[in-house]
Design a protein around this motif. Sequence first.
Motif, PDB file in Angstrom:
ATOM      1  N   ARG A 274       0.834  -1.219   0.000  1.00  0.00           N
ATOM      2  CA  ARG A 274       0.000   0.000   0.000  1.00  0.00           C
ATOM      3  C   ARG A 274       0.868   1.269   0.000  1.00  0.00           C
ATOM      4  O   ARG A 274       0.691   2.182   0.808  1.00  0.00           O
ATOM      5  CB  ARG A 274      -0.950   0.019   1.198  1.00  0.00           C
ATOM      6  CG  ARG A 274      -1.963  -1.101   1.189  1.00  0.00           C
ATOM      7  CD  ARG A 274      -2.924  -0.976   2.375  1.00  0.00           C
ATOM      8  NE  ARG A 274      -3.960  -1.982   2.331  1.00  0.00           N
ATOM      9  CZ  ARG A 274      -3.840  -3.202   2.864  1.00  0.00           C
ATOM     10  NH1 ARG A 274      -2.716  -3.533   3.454  1.00  0.00           N
ATOM     11  NH2 ARG A 274      -4.824  -4.066   2.791  1.00  0.00           N
ATOM     12  N   LEU A 275       1.807   1.311  -0.921  1.00  0.00           N
ATOM     13  CA  LEU A 275       2.710   2.457  -1.018  1.00  0.00           C
ATOM     14  C   LEU A 275       2.015   3.624  -1.704  1.00  0.00           C
ATOM     15  O   LEU A 275       1.010   3.458  -2.397  1.00  0.00           O
ATOM     16  CB  LEU A 275       3.970   2.060  -1.804  1.00  0.00           C
ATOM     17  CG  LEU A 275       4.806   0.933  -1.183  1.00  0.00           C
ATOM     18  CD1 LEU A 275       5.905   0.513  -2.145  1.00  0.00           C
ATOM     19  CD2 LEU A 275       5.393   1.354   0.149  1.00  0.00           C
ATOM     20  N   ASP A 276       2.563   4.827  -1.506  1.00  0.00           N
ATOM     21  CA  ASP A 276       1.969   6.035  -2.082  1.00  0.00           C
ATOM     22  C   ASP A 276       2.018   5.985  -3.613  1.00  0.00           C
ATOM     23  O   ASP A 276       2.947   5.436  -4.210  1.00  0.00           O
ATOM     24  CB  ASP A 276       2.718   7.281  -1.604  1.00  0.00           C
ATOM     25  CG  ASP A 276       2.514   7.529  -0.117  1.00  0.00           C
ATOM     26  OD1 ASP A 276       1.505   7.044   0.429  1.00  0.00           O
ATOM     27  OD2 ASP A 276       3.367   8.210   0.487  1.00  0.00           O
ATOM     28  N   GLU A 277       1.006   6.604  -4.227  1.00  0.00           N
ATOM     29  CA  GLU A 277       0.988   6.728  -5.678  1.00  0.00           C
ATOM     30  C   GLU A 277       1.956   7.837  -6.109  1.00  0.00           C
ATOM     31  O   GLU A 277       2.261   8.743  -5.329  1.00  0.00           O
ATOM     32  CB  GLU A 277      -0.422   7.072  -6.161  1.00  0.00           C
ATOM     33  CG  GLU A 277      -1.448   5.974  -5.938  1.00  0.00           C
ATOM     34  CD  GLU A 277      -1.179   4.742  -6.790  1.00  0.00           C
ATOM     35  OE1 GLU A 277      -0.547   4.894  -7.864  1.00  0.00           O
ATOM     36  OE2 GLU A 277      -1.590   3.645  -6.389  1.00  0.00           O
ATOM     37  N   PRO A 278       2.444   7.776  -7.349  1.00  0.00           N
ATOM     38  CA  PRO A 278       3.312   8.861  -7.839  1.00  0.00           C
ATOM     39  C   PRO A 278       2.592  10.205  -7.763  1.00  0.00           C
ATOM     40  O   PRO A 278       1.384  10.288  -7.974  1.00  0.00           O
ATOM     41  CB  PRO A 278       3.591   8.460  -9.296  1.00  0.00           C
ATOM     42  CG  PRO A 278       3.362   6.986  -9.337  1.00  0.00           C
ATOM     43  CD  PRO A 278       2.276   6.702  -8.346  1.00  0.00           C
TER      44      PRO A 278
END
Length: 676
Positions: A274-278
């Motif tokens: 669940r990493l941040d979106e660009p």
Amino acid sequence: MFSESVISGRMDFAFFLGAGCSISSGILPASTLCLRWIRELKRNETGNSLDFEEWYEKAKSNPGFSRKNAGAFYAKVIQERFPNPALRRMAVQDLVAQRDPAFGYYVLSALMANEALGSRFNVVFTTNFDDLVADATFLFQHVKSLVIPHEDLASHAAASARRPLVVKVHGDANLSPLNTREETNALSLNMADAMRRKLDDRGLIFMGYSGFDRSVTRALRHLPASSLPNGVYWVNKHLPEDEEFRTWLAERRATWVQHTDFDEAMTLLHASFRLDEPNARRFKVIQENLEDESERLRRKMGRKVRGTTEDRAGVEKRLKSEMKVFQKAAGNADDVKRLIEEKLSTYRGNADLLGVCAQYMRRHDLRQFAEQLYGMALEVDPDHPSVLCAFAAFHLDEASQSERQPEVYEKVERLLRRACNSNPSNAQCLGIMASFQSNHLLNNAKADSFYERALQADPINAETLGSYANFLWRVKGAFAEALEYYERSMDINPTRFRTLANFSQMLFLTKDRRRAHQYASSVVASSENPVLRLEALFYLFAHHPRNFQGDWVAMLRALIDQGVRSPRWDFSPTLRCAAELQHPHILLLEALSNVIAHSAPADVLAQFELWNTPHGALVDPPGVEPETSRLTRLLYPVELRAQGGLQQVATSTSSVDPGPLGLDSSADTESAKPAK
């Protein structure tokens, strides 16, 4: 499964990246390069490149060579095509120049810089000569990696929680890259030792790597049996063709993940963690900053040439004179608007007066006219620090609309950045930017830096001292130091309502109830800012003796019904304290906090009996002296009045002074008036 085991087991890993990871970033794989160079070799020797594969296998004595396994001949082919180290270095430099990291590298950078996971994935070993890992961490995450580009620097290979480590086992494109079989026959002792140290307590994930490198295989085989405790993962569609490396994987019981595309594999990690979106915001900010600074510097140089610097003394004198005109309007919005419109023709060349007019309109919620006036002020002086700060505060009013919040914050930060750049020694601008960074962008490191600059510029600025005190105890937990800064701020300006409200919250938490009650009560009784009154009433309700709670709720409800809110204000320390003291209405306090600070609907408060119980209005019959009025008895119980608690209460709130052209932690723009 992998992400769950990493999170639950607190497992650390290093990545080992090969050339396959950089293909989507525009860097050709070893097999393609070999075919290109062989074609060039044949053309140079025979005049054409026809049937170059067969030519290289037979005429150049390379039995077994084919298009499929061309990458295995990389070391031999590059030496034949570029016979000396200088030529090889230039060829490699051309290959990696002007390449941007693709999505897989973005995900890797997000993982390496992630606050919770970064320290577990912040080591990368690579045989690649490019800078795509380091470029990605800086471009996308604004984090500088420690890059080890040469074997002589390998002893300095040390990762930290905040700084990723990139070890280039074959060197860098600009520092004698190792290409030939002789050059890559064995890793240096320094490089092998760095690998041993960093893999002592980690697992290892191979991605985009062929396994043809004997020097790497030998270094891995010499690792102690206790190393790589979290296992080895081979991410590739095929097992390595090199038998020695394949044997090592088997001995280490490696997990084979049949996936060949680096970007696709990293996309799976992006989803599972669940990493941040660009986000393009960083690039947009850099571009805007360059544009703003370019325009500002040209304007500044133009003013120097023309010699048209304003007479500040004259401006201040006229400003004070014109303020008397507005005070006659006694706070009536229509009257003030009419006066401004009448005098607009004489104000058009004065940014200070236009800024003050805009503040009046903002105070009276005539926002369209206020925005027009701010725009006119900035047309006169695009670099006016106070007007820029005030316009930023104007836009911040809109931040409570969550769907527009990112857009609003970008606009506010750009205005504040212009204000700070136009006058880097302006303590007010620097302090406002610090407060915005901490309270809205949650960038405490940047906030700390701006506070340092603000205090250096003006160490006796009451607003900055009070705002920094709030930062110290809320962010750093430094209550004793915060107390000293609050005291200094109060010594300089003992009647600033924002400082009184914030100080009262901390004093309640540190059990100095007398002063806490005194300061919060002053805000409730005298402040014209409903947001500050709301916050102070919350503190009083949370900490006051039980028999007065109905009265606090009555005043709180009146403000809530008027739509007053304090978006994102942090009541959690007060809530924790109230819970520890077993507050009888802790659930109401929590719900009220969500309504005030987090946009929860006010309807949720109707479930509480105390909220719905009618209470008498805090109004006395005619003739009652202020010292014995019901409001005074409520705000200042007998024991506090006996200690002089009534001194700070302001009984006059008729002034229409718009306050400084700035913003603070909850858009406070006023100071307390002295008691009559």
